[in-house]
Design a protein around this motif. Structure first.
Motif, PDB file in Angstrom:
ATOM      1  N   UNK A 160       0.832  -1.207   0.000  1.00  0.00           N
ATOM      2  CA  UNK A 160       0.000   0.000   0.000  1.00  0.00           C
ATOM      3  C   UNK A 160       0.869   1.261   0.000  1.00  0.00           C
ATOM      4  N   UNK A 161       1.943   1.239   0.752  1.00  0.00           N
ATOM      5  CA  UNK A 161       2.882   2.364   0.726  1.00  0.00           C
ATOM      6  C   UNK A 161       3.466   2.533  -0.666  1.00  0.00           C
ATOM      7  N   UNK A 162       3.800   1.407  -1.289  1.00  0.00           N
ATOM      8  CA  UNK A 162       4.357   1.459  -2.645  1.00  0.00           C
ATOM      9  C   UNK A 162       3.367   2.103  -3.610  1.00  0.00           C
ATOM     10  N   UNK A 163       2.092   1.775  -3.458  1.00  0.00           N
ATOM     11  CA  UNK A 163       1.064   2.320  -4.346  1.00  0.00           C
ATOM     12  C   UNK A 163       0.942   3.834  -4.179  1.00  0.00           C
ATOM     13  N   UNK A 164       1.013   4.300  -2.941  1.00  0.00           N
ATOM     14  CA  UNK A 164       0.930   5.745  -2.687  1.00  0.00           C
ATOM     15  C   UNK A 164       2.133   6.454  -3.306  1.00  0.00           C
ATOM     16  N   UNK A 165       3.311   5.905  -3.095  1.00  0.00           N
ATOM     17  CA  UNK A 165       4.527   6.503  -3.667  1.00  0.00           C
ATOM     18  C   UNK A 165       4.485   6.460  -5.190  1.00  0.00           C
ATOM     19  N   UNK A 166       3.925   5.378  -5.737  1.00  0.00           N
ATOM     20  CA  UNK A 166       3.811   5.253  -7.191  1.00  0.00           C
ATOM     21  C   UNK A 166       2.898   6.333  -7.755  1.00  0.00           C
ATOM     22  N   UNK A 167       1.822   6.658  -7.045  1.00  0.00           N
ATOM     23  CA  UNK A 167       0.922   7.724  -7.486  1.00  0.00           C
ATOM     24  C   UNK A 167       1.660   9.057  -7.544  1.00  0.00           C
ATOM     25  N   UNK A 168       2.551   9.287  -6.582  1.00  0.00           N
ATOM     26  CA  UNK A 168       3.350  10.514  -6.612  1.00  0.00           C
ATOM     27  C   UNK A 168       4.321  10.486  -7.786  1.00  0.00           C
ATOM     28  N   UNK A 169       4.950   9.360  -7.977  1.00  0.00           N
ATOM     29  CA  UNK A 169       5.937   9.243  -9.055  1.00  0.00           C
ATOM     30  C   UNK A 169       5.296   9.490 -10.419  1.00  0.00           C
ATOM     31  N   UNK A 170       4.064   9.060 -10.592  1.00  0.00           N
ATOM     32  CA  UNK A 170       3.381   9.175 -11.881  1.00  0.00           C
ATOM     33  C   UNK A 170       2.438  10.380 -11.956  1.00  0.00           C
ATOM     34  N   UNK A 171       2.557  11.301 -11.002  1.00  0.00           N
ATOM     35  CA  UNK A 171       1.755  12.534 -10.990  1.00  0.00           C
ATOM     36  C   UNK A 171       0.252  12.268 -10.997  1.00  0.00           C
ATOM     37  N   UNK A 172      -0.166  11.234 -10.271  1.00  0.00           N
ATOM     38  CA  UNK A 172      -1.590  10.912 -10.177  1.00  0.00           C
ATOM     39  C   UNK A 172      -2.261  11.576  -8.984  1.00  0.00           C
ATOM     40  N   UNK A 173      -1.495  12.364  -8.247  1.00  0.00           N
ATOM     41  CA  UNK A 173      -2.029  13.067  -7.081  1.00  0.00           C
ATOM     42  C   UNK A 173      -2.242  14.528  -7.471  1.00  0.00           C
ATOM     43  N   UNK A 174      -3.416  15.043  -7.166  1.00  0.00           N
ATOM     44  CA  UNK A 174      -3.745  16.418  -7.538  1.00  0.00           C
ATOM     45  C   UNK A 174      -3.218  17.400  -6.488  1.00  0.00           C
ATOM     46  N   UNK A 175      -2.052  17.962  -6.753  1.00  0.00           N
ATOM     47  CA  UNK A 175      -1.448  18.961  -5.870  1.00  0.00           C
ATOM     48  C   UNK A 175      -1.078  20.166  -6.727  1.00  0.00           C
ATOM     49  N   UNK A 176      -1.573  21.321  -6.362  1.00  0.00           N
ATOM     50  CA  UNK A 176      -1.334  22.515  -7.181  1.00  0.00           C
ATOM     51  C   UNK A 176      -0.047  23.247  -6.811  1.00  0.00           C
ATOM     52  N   UNK A 177       0.434  23.050  -5.583  1.00  0.00           N
ATOM     53  CA  UNK A 177       1.579  23.843  -5.103  1.00  0.00           C
ATOM     54  C   UNK A 177       2.935  23.253  -5.482  1.00  0.00           C
ATOM     55  N   UNK A 178       2.997  21.929  -5.638  1.00  0.00           N
ATOM     56  CA  UNK A 178       4.263  21.283  -5.990  1.00  0.00           C
ATOM     57  C   UNK A 178       4.018  20.199  -7.030  1.00  0.00           C
ATOM     58  N   UNK A 179       5.087  19.719  -7.624  1.00  0.00           N
ATOM     59  CA  UNK A 179       5.008  18.603  -8.557  1.00  0.00           C
ATOM     60  C   UNK A 179       5.163  17.302  -7.763  1.00  0.00           C
ATOM     61  N   UNK A 180       4.164  16.429  -7.767  1.00  0.00           N
ATOM     62  CA  UNK A 180       4.289  15.166  -7.043  1.00  0.00           C
ATOM     63  C   UNK A 180       5.488  14.335  -7.502  1.00  0.00           C
ATOM     64  N   UNK A 181       5.674  14.245  -8.826  1.00  0.00           N
ATOM     65  CA  UNK A 181       6.803  13.472  -9.349  1.00  0.00           C
ATOM     66  C   UNK A 181       8.128  14.155  -9.032  1.00  0.00           C
ATOM     67  N   UNK A 182       8.111  15.481  -9.007  1.00  0.00           N
ATOM     68  CA  UNK A 182       9.328  16.206  -8.650  1.00  0.00           C
ATOM     69  C   UNK A 182       9.742  15.906  -7.227  1.00  0.00           C
ATOM     70  N   UNK A 183       8.757  15.843  -6.335  1.00  0.00           N
ATOM     71  CA  UNK A 183       9.068  15.492  -4.955  1.00  0.00           C
ATOM     72  C   UNK A 183       9.560  14.060  -4.862  1.00  0.00           C
ATOM     73  N   UNK A 184       8.893  13.127  -5.548  1.00  0.00           N
ATOM     74  CA  UNK A 184       9.314  11.735  -5.474  1.00  0.00           C
ATOM     75  C   UNK A 184      10.756  11.576  -5.931  1.00  0.00           C
TER      76      UNK A 184
END
Length: 244
Positions: A160-184
């Motif tokens: 489950x942790x892997x899935x959450x991190x994968x969503x960040x890596x693939x920019x599947x998380x809606x965040x307007x202030x930062x790039x999810x993949x950039x953070x990952x």
């Protein structure tokens, strides 16, 4: 009797009070610092205090942030048959210390407006400092975990942790202030740096990251072995050279 002589008993009584308070508190503040000074050798001589590793102490993260980062880095660099993972190596401490210093403040980088979205090869182009990015991303990592699994990130199972991190890596998380993949990508790079950096900076605990790679560490010179047959060299940290 002079005014000075009148004050002496009061001064002595205050010192006695502070000393005794140190014993009563049990060494939390007074007993740990003032108590050890004012006790004047009254502590038991046969008691041996274990030295703490002050390099394994938080400088920027809150305890909650630290636990989330520790859990995330362990999924990026997990423990296996080859050796310890990010958690045992103290990688979260390494990242914490970096964020508390120049790297976290982007102090050596141009950070003035105007800001434009950069190409992938250019990396992050914006006003936020790395410590700000981590603050936002850690919060959003936990929010996304709650939204998907109804649990905090640290309470998730490994996949489950892997899935959450994968969503960040693939920019599947809606965040307007930062790039999810950039953070990952930043988190992944920092994790690897923490695994293989000199232990002086908080990670690579006991030089176990180097030991897994047979890396000799911070050697001052190889003059004594350069012309000899190859042999495995015990790793050394920068800490080993201090005071020499």
């Amino acid at each position: 009797m002079t005014e000075e002589k009148k004050k002496k008993p009061d001064v002595l009584s205050r010192r006695k009070f502070i000393r005794n308070t140190g014993y009563t508190v049990g060494g939390l503040a007074v007993g740990g610092v003032l108590g050890s000074i004012l006790s004047l050798g009254t502590a038991k001589k046969n008691k041996v205090e274990t030295a703490q590793n002050f390099n394994q102490a938080l400088m920027y993260f809150t305890p909650e942030q630290y636990r989330i980062v520790e859990a995330a880095t362990e999924r990026i660099y997990p423990k296996d048959d080859h050796g310890p993972g990010a958690k045992e190596l103290g990688v979260a401490f390494f990242i914490d210390h970096q964020l508390a210093g120049d790297w976290g403040f982007n102090s050596r980088e141009y950070m003035q407006a105007p800001f434009f979205k950069g190409e992938k090869v250019q990396g992050f182009q914006g006003r936020l400092k790395r410590r700000d990015i981590f603050d936002i991303a850690i919060r959003e990592l936990n929010n996304h975990s709650q939204a998907v699994y109804k649990k905090d990130f640290i309470d998730l199972k490994g996949d489950e942790k892997d899935a959450i991190l994968k969503d960040f890596e693939e920019d599947k998380v809606n965040i307007t202030t930062i790039s999810p993949s950039g953070f990952f990508n930043m988190l992944r790079s920092s994790t690897l740096e923490g695994v293989y950096s000199d232990p002086l900076y908080g990670g690579n605990k006991n030089m176990d990251g180097w030991k897994m790679r047979n890396y000799p560490g911070s050697k001052m010179a190889y003059a004594s072995v350069i012309e000899k047959d190859f042999k495995k060299i015990k790793p050394q940290s920068l800490q080993n050279h201090m005071g020499k």
